[in-house]
Write a protein that holds these residues in place. Structure first.
Motif, PDB file in Angstrom:
ATOM      1  N   SER A   1      50.259 -26.923 -12.488  1.00 11.07           N
ATOM      2  CA  SER A   1      51.708 -27.189 -12.496  1.00 11.07           C
ATOM      3  C   SER A   1      52.371 -26.604 -11.261  1.00 11.07           C
ATOM      4  CB  SER A   1      52.337 -26.620 -13.770  1.00 11.07           C
ATOM      5  OG  SER A   1      52.270 -25.193 -13.770  1.00 11.07           O
TER       6      SER A   1
ATOM      7  N   ALA B   1      46.341 -26.617 -16.985  1.00 13.62           N
ATOM      8  CA  ALA B   1      47.749 -27.045 -16.922  1.00 13.62           C
ATOM      9  C   ALA B   1      48.618 -26.110 -16.098  1.00 13.62           C
ATOM     10  CB  ALA B   1      48.296 -27.162 -18.347  1.00 13.62           C
TER      11      ALA B   1
ATOM     12  N   GLY C   1      49.195 -31.678 -18.560  1.00 13.96           N
ATOM     13  CA  GLY C   1      47.766 -31.437 -18.350  1.00 13.96           C
ATOM     14  C   GLY C   1      46.897 -32.179 -19.346  1.00 13.96           C
TER      15      GLY C   1
ATOM     16  N   ALA D   1      53.964 -28.104 -18.912  1.00 12.51           N
ATOM     17  CA  ALA D   1      52.719 -28.152 -18.145  1.00 12.51           C
ATOM     18  C   ALA D   1      51.551 -28.534 -19.046  1.00 12.51           C
ATOM     19  CB  ALA D   1      52.461 -26.796 -17.481  1.00 12.51           C
ATOM     20  N   ILE D   2      51.509 -27.974 -20.271  1.00 16.26           N
ATOM     21  CA  ILE D   2      50.429 -28.311 -21.209  1.00 16.26           C
ATOM     22  C   ILE D   2      50.467 -29.797 -21.555  1.00 16.26           C
ATOM     23  CG2 ILE D   2      49.701 -28.031 -23.615  1.00 16.26           C
ATOM     24  CD1 ILE D   2      50.265 -25.086 -23.373  1.00 16.26           C
ATOM     25  N   THR D   3      51.657 -30.318 -21.801  1.00 15.58           N
ATOM     26  CA  THR D   3      51.786 -31.742 -22.124  1.00 15.58           C
ATOM     27  C   THR D   3      51.253 -32.601 -20.988  1.00 15.58           C
ATOM     28  OG1 THR D   3      53.763 -31.278 -23.456  1.00 15.58           O
ATOM     29  CG2 THR D   3      53.403 -33.561 -22.770  1.00 15.58           C
TER      30      THR D   3
ATOM     31  N   SER E   1      44.503 -35.276 -18.361  1.00 14.10           N
ATOM     32  CA  SER E   1      43.072 -35.017 -18.518  1.00 14.10           C
ATOM     33  C   SER E   1      42.422 -36.043 -19.437  1.00 14.10           C
ATOM     34  CB  SER E   1      42.865 -33.602 -19.073  1.00 14.10           C
ATOM     35  OG  SER E   1      41.491 -33.356 -19.304  1.00 14.10           O
TER      36      SER E   1
ATOM     37  N   GLY F   1      42.465 -29.787 -20.062  1.00 15.85           N
ATOM     38  CA  GLY F   1      43.870 -29.983 -19.716  1.00 15.85           C
ATOM     39  C   GLY F   1      44.714 -28.768 -20.038  1.00 15.85           C
ATOM     40  N   LEU F   2      44.417 -28.111 -21.166  1.00 12.92           N
ATOM     41  CA  LEU F   2      45.166 -26.911 -21.542  1.00 12.92           C
ATOM     42  C   LEU F   2      44.946 -25.776 -20.546  1.00 12.92           C
ATOM     43  CD1 LEU F   2      44.547 -26.834 -25.406  1.00 12.92           C
ATOM     44  CD2 LEU F   2      46.697 -27.344 -24.247  1.00 12.92           C
TER      45      LEU F   2
END
Length: 353
Positions: free
Chosen positions: A38, A34, A65, A61-63, A69, A30-31
């Protein structure tokens, strides 16, 4: 690059001990995914916010992703992979699809709940994004499921092809050795040669009528091995003797076809035949309620190197490979030295329920 991508991709059906690492790999996936995703899922009109606040865009975006995931991996990917591993629905694709859809729905609810906790509110645009992610999760899960099944079918086909090739090596080896023994007896002892031809015909009938992947009664394997020993007795005379287990001991036990005879042949060729005084081949069975051990023991003057016992292409190696390819760890074959100047081939198997 490919190795890194494979590591980032969360594994299917991990063990309970490996589950934390699998979830961590879903977080890492996910990281990494992301930021590019996004831009894929955000309208072009919003891309200007990336230049205005790149840090905020990246954190958001990280949150997204990581939440998407982990949520869809746990709710959709894991249940389907465990289901396929258990083989309970291997013939029911519709059930796998249903589990994937239900898992995606649960992942959607979980993702929206986590977004609400992290952001305080869920916009219609975010809801659409999660729904799109759910659809993609189902498509990806089913696509990977089909790919894994194709790979599994290919592995089975390759194993069967290798199995057939190994069996093709075993049968001619035994057949030509026996013909050489009969040819040596035609002139000095035609009656013995005729009897040996009859035994060879019986053995050929058994060999040709059984599939090496089929399980047969152990009694049939013993009869097959006994016919072989009778043929060899014509060659070695009183130098060769044998001991067989009692009929009641082997009652109800089974073994893959054409497994015992190569072990007996190995005991004769590399044990008894090399000794001036010959020796006794001892076939024994020890059993419990759930498993049994079959041993073939022969005398030997000089202990061979263990690496020479299972040389590729030889009977012991071929037999062990056949068992491994077809039955995995359910049936094992190894060589042990329980007593001085003896060598024992040992098969360990489960009692069929």
């Amino acid at each position: 690059m490919i190795a890194a991508a494979r590591w980032l991709w969360p594994p299917g059906a991990p063990s309970w001990r490996a589950l934390p690492e699998a979830i961590m790999r879903a977080v890492m996936f996910g990281l990494v995914a992301a930021l590019p995703l996004s831009f894929v899922f955000s309208p072009p009109s919003t891309w200007r916010f990336f230049w205005l606040d790149p840090t905020g865009w990246f954190l958001q975006a990280i949150t997204f992703g990581v939440i998407l995931s982990v949520s869809f991996y746990v709710a959709c990917g894991l249940p389907v992979s465990y289901l396929l591993q258990s083989r309970t629905a291997s013939a029911r694709p519709s059930f796998v699809i249903a589990v994937a859809i239900v898992g995606a729905a649960f992942g959607t609810i979980t993702s929206l709940a986590l977004f609400r906790l992290s952001r305080g509110a869920v916009t219609p645009g975010l809801t659409r994004l999660v729904v799109v992610a759910a659809v993609l999760a189902v498509i990806l899960t089913l696509t990977l499921t089909a790919w894994y099944r194709l790979q599994a079918d290919k592995a089975v086909a390759d194993a069967r092809a290798r199995n057939w090739a190994l069996q093709a090596q075993i049968n001619p080896h035994f057949f030509f050795n026996t013909l050489n023994t009969i040819a040596a007896q035609i002139r000095p002892n035609p009656d013995a040669a005729e009897r040996m031809l009859g035994l060879l015909a019986d053995m050929s009938r058994y060999s040709l009528s059984t599939d090496e992947s089929h399980v047969v009664p152990l009694r049939d394997e013993l009869d097959f091995a006994l016919a072989y020993l009778e043929i060899e007795r014509e060659r070695f005379g009183q130098r060769l003797s044998w001991v067989l287990p009692d009929a009641h001991v082997v009652e109800g036990l089974s073994l893959p076809a054409l497994t015992l005879q190569p072990l007996v042949e190995n005991a004769v060729r590399h044990g008894v035949a090399r000794r001036v005084e010959g020796g006794t081949i001892a076939i024994r069975v020890e059993r419990s309620a759930t498993e049994f051990t079959l041993t073939v023991t022969n005398p030997i003057d000089e202990m061979p190197d263990r690496n020479d016992l299972f040389r590729p292409g030889h009977a012991l190696w071929n037999t062990r490979e056949r068992l491994r390819l077809t039955y995995g760890k359910q049936i094992t074959l190894d060589m042990v030295t329980c007593e001085p100047n003896t060598l024992t081939a040992r098969i360990h198997a489960r009692v069929a329920s």
